[in-house]
Design a protein around this motif. Structure first.
Motif, PDB file in Angstrom:
ATOM      1  N   PHE A   1       0.732  -1.267   0.116  1.00 36.39           N
ATOM      2  CA  PHE A   1       0.011  -0.133  -0.153  1.00 36.39           C
ATOM      3  C   PHE A   1       0.840   1.279   0.037  1.00 36.39           C
ATOM      4  O   PHE A   1       0.745   2.225   0.720  1.00 36.39           O
ATOM      5  N   ASP A   2       1.755   1.360  -0.911  1.00 38.69           N
ATOM      6  CA  ASP A   2       2.732   2.435  -0.841  1.00 38.69           C
ATOM      7  C   ASP A   2       2.834   3.206  -2.234  1.00 38.69           C
ATOM      8  O   ASP A   2       3.452   2.955  -2.989  1.00 38.69           O
ATOM      9  N   PRO A   3       1.884   4.112  -2.252  1.00 37.50           N
ATOM     10  CA  PRO A   3       0.676   4.482  -1.660  1.00 37.50           C
ATOM     11  C   PRO A   3      -0.707   3.806  -1.975  1.00 37.50           C
ATOM     12  O   PRO A   3      -0.524   2.857  -2.889  1.00 37.50           O
TER      13      PRO A   3
ATOM     14  N   LYS B   1      10.683  -3.617  -2.734  1.00 37.61           N
ATOM     15  CA  LYS B   1      10.395  -2.263  -3.109  1.00 37.61           C
ATOM     16  C   LYS B   1      10.858  -1.305  -2.370  1.00 37.61           C
ATOM     17  O   LYS B   1      11.186  -1.378  -1.078  1.00 37.61           O
ATOM     18  N   ASP B   2      11.393  -0.204  -3.016  1.00 36.94           N
ATOM     19  CA  ASP B   2      11.706   1.059  -2.341  1.00 36.94           C
ATOM     20  C   ASP B   2      10.492   1.920  -1.843  1.00 36.94           C
ATOM     21  O   ASP B   2       9.592   2.297  -2.788  1.00 36.94           O
ATOM     22  N   ALA B   3      10.103   2.090  -0.605  1.00 37.64           N
ATOM     23  CA  ALA B   3       9.118   2.407  -0.071  1.00 37.64           C
ATOM     24  C   ALA B   3       9.193   4.199  -0.095  1.00 37.64           C
ATOM     25  O   ALA B   3       9.991   4.736   0.216  1.00 37.64           O
ATOM     26  N   LEU B   4       8.011   4.924  -0.573  1.00 33.17           N
ATOM     27  CA  LEU B   4       7.996   6.359  -0.414  1.00 33.17           C
ATOM     28  C   LEU B   4       7.390   6.830   1.139  1.00 33.17           C
ATOM     29  O   LEU B   4       8.044   7.523   1.611  1.00 33.17           O
ATOM     30  N   PHE B   5       6.677   5.960   1.625  1.00 30.67           N
ATOM     31  CA  PHE B   5       6.171   6.155   2.739  1.00 30.67           C
ATOM     32  C   PHE B   5       6.640   5.036   4.043  1.00 30.67           C
ATOM     33  O   PHE B   5       6.673   3.923   3.356  1.00 30.67           O
ATOM     34  N   THR B   6       6.835   5.507   5.014  1.00 33.72           N
ATOM     35  CA  THR B   6       6.927   4.648   6.156  1.00 33.72           C
ATOM     36  C   THR B   6       5.850   3.768   6.131  1.00 33.72           C
ATOM     37  O   THR B   6       4.772   4.097   6.188  1.00 33.72           O
TER      38      THR B   6
ATOM     39  N   VAL C   1       0.079   3.031   7.311  1.00 32.24           N
ATOM     40  CA  VAL C   1      -1.017   2.794   8.263  1.00 32.24           C
ATOM     41  C   VAL C   1      -1.885   3.871   8.454  1.00 32.24           C
ATOM     42  O   VAL C   1      -3.140   3.757   8.481  1.00 32.24           O
ATOM     43  N   ASP C   2      -1.496   4.863   8.688  1.00 36.45           N
ATOM     44  CA  ASP C   2      -2.177   6.384   8.879  1.00 36.45           C
ATOM     45  C   ASP C   2      -3.029   6.723   7.640  1.00 36.45           C
ATOM     46  O   ASP C   2      -4.164   6.918   7.565  1.00 36.45           O
ATOM     47  N   LEU C   3      -2.491   6.579   6.349  1.00 39.30           N
ATOM     48  CA  LEU C   3      -3.143   6.811   5.124  1.00 39.30           C
ATOM     49  C   LEU C   3      -4.282   5.671   5.125  1.00 39.30           C
ATOM     50  O   LEU C   3      -5.514   6.382   4.601  1.00 39.30           O
ATOM     51  N   LEU C   4      -4.114   4.698   5.450  1.00 36.37           N
ATOM     52  CA  LEU C   4      -5.168   3.602   5.283  1.00 36.37           C
ATOM     53  C   LEU C   4      -6.159   4.040   6.129  1.00 36.37           C
ATOM     54  O   LEU C   4      -7.555   3.671   5.934  1.00 36.37           O
ATOM     55  N   LYS C   5      -5.647   4.344   7.684  1.00 36.54           N
ATOM     56  CA  LYS C   5      -6.802   4.647   8.411  1.00 36.54           C
ATOM     57  C   LYS C   5      -7.742   5.862   8.089  1.00 36.54           C
ATOM     58  O   LYS C   5      -9.014   6.021   8.317  1.00 36.54           O
ATOM     59  N   GLN C   6      -6.969   7.018   7.588  1.00 34.86           N
ATOM     60  CA  GLN C   6      -7.761   7.968   6.947  1.00 34.86           C
ATOM     61  C   GLN C   6      -8.813   7.843   5.803  1.00 34.86           C
ATOM     62  O   GLN C   6      -9.997   8.105   5.859  1.00 34.86           O
ATOM     63  N   VAL C   7      -8.374   6.918   4.983  1.00 37.48           N
ATOM     64  CA  VAL C   7      -9.232   6.689   3.753  1.00 37.48           C
ATOM     65  C   VAL C   7     -10.473   5.683   3.834  1.00 37.48           C
ATOM     66  O   VAL C   7     -11.003   5.192   2.894  1.00 37.48           O
ATOM     67  N   THR C   8     -10.199   4.782   5.173  1.00 37.00           N
ATOM     68  CA  THR C   8     -11.060   3.588   5.446  1.00 37.00           C
ATOM     69  C   THR C   8     -11.943   3.813   6.745  1.00 37.00           C
ATOM     70  O   THR C   8     -12.692   3.079   7.047  1.00 37.00           O
TER      71      THR C   8
ATOM     72  N   ILE D   1       1.948   5.018 -10.075  1.00 39.46           N
ATOM     73  CA  ILE D   1       1.445   6.525  -9.540  1.00 39.46           C
ATOM     74  C   ILE D   1       2.756   7.204  -9.019  1.00 39.46           C
ATOM     75  O   ILE D   1       2.822   8.480  -9.122  1.00 39.46           O
ATOM     76  N   LYS D   2       3.418   6.527  -7.978  1.00 38.28           N
ATOM     77  CA  LYS D   2       4.782   7.316  -7.635  1.00 38.28           C
ATOM     78  C   LYS D   2       5.670   7.915  -8.757  1.00 38.28           C
ATOM     79  O   LYS D   2       6.019   9.038  -8.693  1.00 38.28           O
ATOM     80  N   GLU D   3       5.918   7.222  -9.736  1.00 41.90           N
ATOM     81  CA  GLU D   3       6.655   7.648 -10.881  1.00 41.90           C
ATOM     82  C   GLU D   3       5.888   8.760 -11.561  1.00 41.90           C
ATOM     83  O   GLU D   3       6.554   9.726 -11.983  1.00 41.90           O
ATOM     84  N   LEU D   4       4.712   8.543 -11.820  1.00 42.47           N
ATOM     85  CA  LEU D   4       3.874   9.892 -12.408  1.00 42.47           C
ATOM     86  C   LEU D   4       3.876  11.029 -11.530  1.00 42.47           C
ATOM     87  O   LEU D   4       4.285  12.119 -11.926  1.00 42.47           O
ATOM     88  N   ALA D   5       3.967  10.749 -10.205  1.00 41.43           N
ATOM     89  CA  ALA D   5       3.775  12.027  -9.291  1.00 41.43           C
ATOM     90  C   ALA D   5       5.191  12.456  -9.119  1.00 41.43           C
ATOM     91  O   ALA D   5       5.330  13.645  -9.096  1.00 41.43           O
ATOM     92  N   LYS D   6       6.279  11.762  -9.195  1.00 38.14           N
ATOM     93  CA  LYS D   6       7.464  12.496  -9.229  1.00 38.14           C
ATOM     94  C   LYS D   6       7.950  13.345 -10.074  1.00 38.14           C
ATOM     95  O   LYS D   6       8.609  14.440  -9.954  1.00 38.14           O
ATOM     96  N   PHE D   7       7.433  13.118 -11.348  1.00 37.91           N
ATOM     97  CA  PHE D   7       7.438  13.813 -12.601  1.00 37.91           C
ATOM     98  C   PHE D   7       6.189  14.709 -12.698  1.00 37.91           C
ATOM     99  O   PHE D   7       6.145  15.525 -13.860  1.00 37.91           O
ATOM    100  N   SER D   8       5.737  15.139 -11.520  1.00 33.69           N
ATOM    101  CA  SER D   8       4.638  16.353 -11.514  1.00 33.69           C
ATOM    102  C   SER D   8       3.520  15.945 -12.474  1.00 33.69           C
ATOM    103  O   SER D   8       2.733  16.667 -12.926  1.00 33.69           O
ATOM    104  N   GLY D   9       3.182  14.472 -12.793  1.00 36.76           N
ATOM    105  CA  GLY D   9       1.857  14.221 -13.276  1.00 36.76           C
ATOM    106  C   GLY D   9       0.559  14.247 -12.468  1.00 36.76           C
ATOM    107  O   GLY D   9       0.912  14.050 -11.075  1.00 36.76           O
ATOM    108  N   ASP D  10      -0.380  14.319 -13.073  1.00 32.89           N
ATOM    109  CA  ASP D  10      -1.618  14.357 -12.294  1.00 32.89           C
ATOM    110  C   ASP D  10      -2.164  13.127 -11.878  1.00 32.89           C
ATOM    111  O   ASP D  10      -2.506  12.141 -12.726  1.00 32.89           O
ATOM    112  N   ILE D  11      -1.924  13.019 -10.665  1.00 30.89           N
ATOM    113  CA  ILE D  11      -2.454  11.586 -10.109  1.00 30.89           C
ATOM    114  C   ILE D  11      -3.699  11.571  -9.370  1.00 30.89           C
ATOM    115  O   ILE D  11      -4.171  10.575  -8.660  1.00 30.89           O
TER     116      ILE D  11
END
Length: 161
Positions: A11-13, A42-47, A52-59, A132-142
Protein backbone atom coordinates in the motif's frame (compact mmCIF):
# COMPACT_ATOMS: atom_id res chain seq x y z
CA UNK A 1 -18.82 -18.43 12.87
CA UNK A 2 -17.49 -14.96 12.17
CA UNK A 3 -16.09 -14.45 8.67
CA UNK A 4 -12.71 -12.70 8.93
CA UNK A 5 -10.63 -11.64 5.94
CA UNK A 6 -7.09 -10.30 5.79
CA UNK A 7 -6.09 -8.05 2.91
CA UNK A 8 -2.29 -7.66 2.94
CA UNK A 9 -0.17 -5.38 0.79
CA UNK A 10 2.53 -2.78 0.81
CA UNK A 11 0.00 0.00 0.00
CA UNK A 12 2.74 2.46 -0.97
CA UNK A 13 0.63 4.46 -1.61
CA UNK A 14 -2.92 3.22 -1.20
CA UNK A 15 -4.77 3.68 -4.50
CA UNK A 16 -8.41 3.88 -5.53
CA UNK A 17 -8.00 0.28 -6.71
CA UNK A 18 -6.95 -0.81 -3.21
CA UNK A 19 -9.82 1.15 -1.73
CA UNK A 20 -12.26 -0.58 -4.07
CA UNK A 21 -11.00 -4.02 -2.97
CA UNK A 22 -11.32 -2.97 0.70
CA UNK A 23 -14.88 -1.74 0.15
CA UNK A 24 -15.90 -4.95 -1.60
CA UNK A 25 -14.18 -7.16 0.99
CA UNK A 26 -15.95 -5.27 3.78
CA UNK A 27 -19.25 -6.48 2.31
CA UNK A 28 -18.09 -10.11 2.11
CA UNK A 29 -16.61 -10.42 5.60
CA UNK A 30 -17.76 -9.55 9.09
CA UNK A 31 -14.28 -8.18 9.82
CA UNK A 32 -11.47 -7.19 7.44
CA UNK A 33 -7.92 -6.60 8.56
CA UNK A 34 -5.99 -4.52 6.06
CA UNK A 35 -2.36 -5.26 6.75
CA UNK A 36 0.53 -3.07 5.72
CA UNK A 37 3.33 -5.54 5.18
CA UNK A 38 6.97 -5.21 4.31
CA UNK A 39 7.99 -5.79 0.73
CA UNK A 40 11.76 -6.00 0.66
CA UNK A 41 11.75 -5.81 -3.14
CA UNK A 42 10.30 -2.29 -3.19
CA UNK A 43 11.69 1.11 -2.21
CA UNK A 44 9.00 2.70 -0.08
CA UNK A 45 7.90 6.31 -0.46
CA UNK A 46 6.04 6.21 2.86
CA UNK A 47 7.14 4.58 6.11
CA UNK A 48 4.97 1.74 7.34
CA UNK A 49 3.60 4.09 10.05
CA UNK A 50 2.63 6.62 7.38
CA UNK A 51 0.96 3.92 5.26
CA UNK A 52 -1.05 2.73 8.24
CA UNK A 53 -2.14 6.36 8.82
CA UNK A 54 -3.06 6.84 5.15
CA UNK A 55 -5.17 3.70 5.20
CA UNK A 56 -6.87 4.66 8.46
CA UNK A 57 -7.78 8.04 6.99
CA UNK A 58 -9.28 6.65 3.77
CA UNK A 59 -11.10 3.68 5.33
CA UNK A 60 -12.64 5.44 8.32
CA UNK A 61 -16.14 5.00 6.87
CA UNK A 62 -15.91 1.20 7.07
CA UNK A 63 -16.88 0.07 10.57
CA UNK A 64 -15.66 -3.50 10.07
CA UNK A 65 -12.20 -2.62 8.68
CA UNK A 66 -9.13 -2.44 10.87
CA UNK A 67 -5.67 -1.32 9.73
CA UNK A 68 -2.49 -2.83 11.14
CA UNK A 69 1.18 -3.37 10.34
CA UNK A 70 2.88 -6.78 10.27
CA UNK A 71 6.51 -7.48 9.44
CA UNK A 72 6.43 -11.28 9.38
CA UNK A 73 4.77 -13.95 7.28
CA UNK A 74 1.20 -13.02 6.41
CA UNK A 75 0.03 -16.57 7.07
CA UNK A 76 1.18 -16.18 10.69
CA UNK A 77 -0.77 -12.93 10.98
CA UNK A 78 -3.86 -14.57 9.46
CA UNK A 79 -3.67 -17.40 11.99
CA UNK A 80 -3.21 -14.95 14.87
CA UNK A 81 -6.46 -13.20 13.90
CA UNK A 82 -8.34 -16.50 13.44
CA UNK A 83 -9.17 -15.35 9.93
CA UNK A 84 -10.87 -17.56 7.37
CA UNK A 85 -9.38 -16.01 4.27
CA UNK A 86 -6.67 -13.97 2.66
CA UNK A 87 -8.11 -11.37 0.28
CA UNK A 88 -6.14 -10.54 -2.85
CA UNK A 89 -6.89 -8.27 -5.79
CA UNK A 90 -5.68 -9.01 -9.28
CA UNK A 91 -5.52 -6.85 -12.38
CA UNK A 92 -3.82 -8.94 -15.05
CA UNK A 93 -2.45 -12.38 -15.86
CA UNK A 94 0.91 -11.43 -14.32
CA UNK A 95 -0.88 -10.71 -11.02
CA UNK A 96 -2.60 -14.09 -11.24
CA UNK A 97 0.70 -15.92 -11.63
CA UNK A 98 2.15 -14.15 -8.60
CA UNK A 99 -0.98 -14.71 -6.50
CA UNK A 100 -1.15 -18.37 -7.51
CA UNK A 101 2.41 -18.84 -6.27
CA UNK A 102 1.53 -17.17 -2.95
CA UNK A 103 -1.61 -19.28 -2.68
CA UNK A 104 0.45 -22.43 -3.18
CA UNK A 105 2.83 -21.51 -0.36
CA UNK A 106 0.05 -20.38 1.97
CA UNK A 107 -2.05 -23.45 1.23
CA UNK A 108 0.90 -25.66 2.05
CA UNK A 109 1.41 -23.82 5.36
CA UNK A 110 -2.28 -23.59 6.34
CA UNK A 111 -4.71 -25.40 4.04
CA UNK A 112 -7.67 -24.39 6.21
CA UNK A 113 -7.26 -20.73 5.18
CA UNK A 114 -8.89 -19.80 1.89
CA UNK A 115 -7.60 -17.29 -0.63
CA UNK A 116 -10.30 -15.03 -2.06
CA UNK A 117 -9.44 -13.28 -5.30
CA UNK A 118 -11.29 -10.08 -6.19
CA UNK A 119 -10.86 -8.91 -9.75
CA UNK A 120 -10.02 -5.27 -10.27
CA UNK A 121 -12.75 -3.20 -11.83
CA UNK A 122 -11.96 -2.14 -15.41
CA UNK A 123 -11.22 1.43 -14.28
CA UNK A 124 -8.43 0.10 -12.04
CA UNK A 125 -6.89 -2.55 -14.31
CA UNK A 126 -3.68 -0.67 -15.00
CA UNK A 127 -3.40 1.14 -11.69
CA UNK A 128 -0.28 0.37 -9.66
CA UNK A 129 1.34 2.14 -6.74
CA UNK A 130 4.70 2.09 -8.53
CA UNK A 131 3.27 3.83 -11.60
CA UNK A 132 1.51 6.41 -9.44
CA UNK A 133 4.76 7.23 -7.61
CA UNK A 134 6.62 7.60 -10.88
CA UNK A 135 3.93 9.82 -12.36
CA UNK A 136 3.84 11.98 -9.22
CA UNK A 137 7.62 12.25 -9.08
CA UNK A 138 7.55 13.91 -12.49
CA UNK A 139 4.61 16.18 -11.57
CA UNK A 140 1.98 14.17 -13.44
CA UNK A 141 -1.65 14.42 -12.37
CA UNK A 142 -2.45 11.47 -10.11
CA UNK A 143 -5.63 12.93 -8.61
CA UNK A 144 -7.96 10.42 -10.28
CA UNK A 145 -5.93 7.41 -9.10
CA UNK A 146 -5.72 8.00 -5.34
CA UNK A 147 -8.04 9.28 -2.60
CA UNK A 148 -7.85 13.03 -1.99
CA UNK A 149 -6.03 12.66 1.35
CA UNK A 150 -3.42 10.38 -0.21
CA UNK A 151 -3.01 12.81 -3.11
CA UNK A 152 -2.17 15.61 -0.66
CA UNK A 153 0.34 13.44 1.22
CA UNK A 154 2.09 12.35 -1.99
CA UNK A 155 2.36 15.97 -3.06
CA UNK A 156 3.96 16.81 0.30
CA UNK A 157 6.49 14.00 -0.16
CA UNK A 158 7.44 15.25 -3.59
CA UNK A 159 7.08 18.91 -2.52
CA UNK A 160 4.52 19.60 -5.24
CA UNK A 161 2.38 22.66 -4.61
Amino acid sequence: MERIGVYPGSFDPVTNGHLDIIKRASKLFDKVYVVVSLNLKKDALFTHHERVDLLKQVTSEFENVEIEFHSGLIIDYVKSKHANAIVRGIRAISDFEHEFKLFSFNNDLASEIETVILLAKPTHLFLSSSDIKELAKFSGDISKYVPEYVYAQINKKYKIV
